[in-house]
Design a protein around this motif. Structure first.
Motif, PDB file in Angstrom:
ATOM      1  N   UNK A  98       0.815  -1.218   0.000  1.00  0.00           N
ATOM      2  CA  UNK A  98       0.000   0.000   0.000  1.00  0.00           C
ATOM      3  C   UNK A  98       0.845   1.263   0.000  1.00  0.00           C
ATOM      4  N   UNK A  99       2.037   1.174   0.560  1.00  0.00           N
ATOM      5  CA  UNK A  99       2.896   2.354   0.682  1.00  0.00           C
ATOM      6  C   UNK A  99       3.504   2.792  -0.648  1.00  0.00           C
ATOM      7  N   UNK A 100       3.464   1.907  -1.657  1.00  0.00           N
ATOM      8  CA  UNK A 100       4.074   2.226  -2.948  1.00  0.00           C
ATOM      9  C   UNK A 100       3.105   3.041  -3.803  1.00  0.00           C
ATOM     10  N   UNK A 101       3.604   4.128  -4.407  1.00  0.00           N
ATOM     11  CA  UNK A 101       2.790   4.894  -5.348  1.00  0.00           C
ATOM     12  C   UNK A 101       2.787   4.152  -6.683  1.00  0.00           C
ATOM     13  N   UNK A 102       1.604   3.868  -7.194  1.00  0.00           N
ATOM     14  CA  UNK A 102       1.477   3.083  -8.419  1.00  0.00           C
ATOM     15  C   UNK A 102       0.583   3.813  -9.408  1.00  0.00           C
ATOM     16  N   UNK A 103       1.095   3.978 -10.648  1.00  0.00           N
ATOM     17  CA  UNK A 103       0.334   4.700 -11.665  1.00  0.00           C
ATOM     18  C   UNK A 103      -0.017   3.853 -12.883  1.00  0.00           C
ATOM     19  N   UNK A 104       0.888   2.962 -13.276  1.00  0.00           N
ATOM     20  CA  UNK A 104       0.632   2.128 -14.446  1.00  0.00           C
ATOM     21  C   UNK A 104       1.489   0.873 -14.383  1.00  0.00           C
ATOM     22  N   UNK A 105       1.258  -0.026 -15.346  1.00  0.00           N
ATOM     23  CA  UNK A 105       1.995  -1.284 -15.380  1.00  0.00           C
ATOM     24  C   UNK A 105       3.498  -1.045 -15.538  1.00  0.00           C
ATOM     25  N   UNK A 106       3.888   0.079 -16.089  1.00  0.00           N
ATOM     26  CA  UNK A 106       5.309   0.389 -16.261  1.00  0.00           C
ATOM     27  C   UNK A 106       6.020   0.543 -14.919  1.00  0.00           C
ATOM     28  N   UNK A 107       5.266   0.788 -13.863  1.00  0.00           N
ATOM     29  CA  UNK A 107       5.878   0.915 -12.534  1.00  0.00           C
ATOM     30  C   UNK A 107       6.405  -0.424 -12.022  1.00  0.00           C
ATOM     31  N   UNK A 108       6.073  -1.515 -12.724  1.00  0.00           N
ATOM     32  CA  UNK A 108       6.578  -2.832 -12.331  1.00  0.00           C
ATOM     33  C   UNK A 108       7.986  -3.089 -12.864  1.00  0.00           C
ATOM     34  N   UNK A 109       8.465  -2.235 -13.758  1.00  0.00           N
ATOM     35  CA  UNK A 109       9.816  -2.385 -14.313  1.00  0.00           C
ATOM     36  C   UNK A 109      10.855  -2.485 -13.203  1.00  0.00           C
ATOM     37  N   UNK A 110      11.692  -3.502 -13.278  1.00  0.00           N
ATOM     38  CA  UNK A 110      12.785  -3.653 -12.332  1.00  0.00           C
ATOM     39  C   UNK A 110      12.411  -4.286 -11.011  1.00  0.00           C
ATOM     40  N   UNK A 111      11.120  -4.566 -10.797  1.00  0.00           N
ATOM     41  CA  UNK A 111      10.702  -5.147  -9.528  1.00  0.00           C
ATOM     42  C   UNK A 111      10.826  -6.672  -9.552  1.00  0.00           C
ATOM     43  N   UNK A 112      10.890  -7.259  -8.368  1.00  0.00           N
ATOM     44  CA  UNK A 112      10.844  -8.713  -8.216  1.00  0.00           C
ATOM     45  C   UNK A 112       9.415  -9.077  -7.810  1.00  0.00           C
TER      46      UNK A 112
END
Length: 283
Positions: A98-112
């Protein structure tokens, strides 16, 4: 004898057993046996892990199987989807803290991203040109971010309460899923005939659940308007009442349209409306 595989436990087990009972198929599965033969229908039931069912159907160990569409697509076995059963509805979704700011699927880049559905997740990421690391685990996916195993998860969601409890929010829906009936592509003519009989029963049960039987009294001058709302299976049944100028109307109404139809019937002077469930409905 037609061999069907269903979950031995889990979210689809109860509804699968209930469906067979509603189809008039009697099983004796005392002491949690892993195999049971029906008393009154040529079918044998195997109770298996859900993840194994597509493989068993593909290998012709089982002829047909009830499994979540998510599992069917994840395992990617060359078997037929025969019927959507309408229960076990859920969605395969990506969730982040919940603490992560999320705007689009591109925000998943680089995540595990931790998941039990690596095939479906990899395809989704590739389709959206997202470069993320997929970490495959077999269970307790929702705790992965809180213990530092992953930045996000991809897991099945029903109500969303488990995500909320673990401090996560749903951000992307990969797949909407429900229980489906699958079949081996090379069934014999004899087994296809038994499957058709089973499908007739399943369809009658599912159709009945989606409809209600309705009875009402109405003035004859409003019958044309009422018929436009209640077409029935072919047309409504109309029986004259003892009171001149009035008739009893019997028909079937779809569950999804039920309350809207009731409101309009009242506008057309319908009285004494009685609504009953339908046990079986063969069309």
């Amino acid at each position: 004898m037609l061999k069907i595989a269903i979950q031995k436990s889990g979210r689809l087990y109860e509804d699968s057993i209930k469906l067979l009972k509603e189809c008039g198929i009697e099983l004796n599965n005392g002491n949690k046996q892993l195999k049971a033969v029906a008393f009154n229908f040529p079918i044998e039931v195997y109770f298996l892990r859900d993840d194994d069912i597509p493989q068993y159907v593909y290998d012709n160990v089982a002829d047909i199987g009830i499994v979540g569409e998510n599992v069917l697509l994840e395992k990617a076995k060359d078997i037929d989807l025969v019927y959507r059963l309408g229960f076990g509805k859920c969605r395969l979704s990506i969730a982040v803290p919940k603490s992560i700011e999320y705007n689009s699927v591109k925000d998943l880049d680089g995540l595990k991203i931790a998941t039990s559905y690596s095939v479906l997740l990899q395809k989704y990421l590739a389709d959206n040109k997202v470069n993320a690391e997929v970490h495959e685990i077999s269970g307790s996916v929702e705790i992965a971010p809180s213990i530092g195993l992953a930045d996000a998860i991809c897991d099945l969601v029903s109500s969303g309460s488990t995500l909320f409890t673990n401090g996560l929010k749903e951000v992307e829906v990969i797949l909407k899923s429900e229980a489906v009936l699958t079949a081996n592509k090379n069934l014999s003519a004899e087994k296809k005939a038994i499957l058709e009989k089973l499908l007739l029963r399943i369809n009658s049960v599912k159709t009945a659940k989606n409809n209600k039987y309705i009875m009402l009294n109405a003035p004859n001058k409003q019958l044309k308007n009422i018929f436009s709302l209640l077409p029935g299976m072919k047309s409504p049944t109309v029986v004259p009442l003892a009171e001149e100028g009035w008739s009893s109307v019997q028909s079937v109404v779809n569950e999804n349209d039920f309350w809207e139809v009731i409101e309009k019937l009242k506008q057309f002077d319908a009285e004494g409306i009685i609504v009953m469930p339908i046990e079986k409905m063969i069309v």
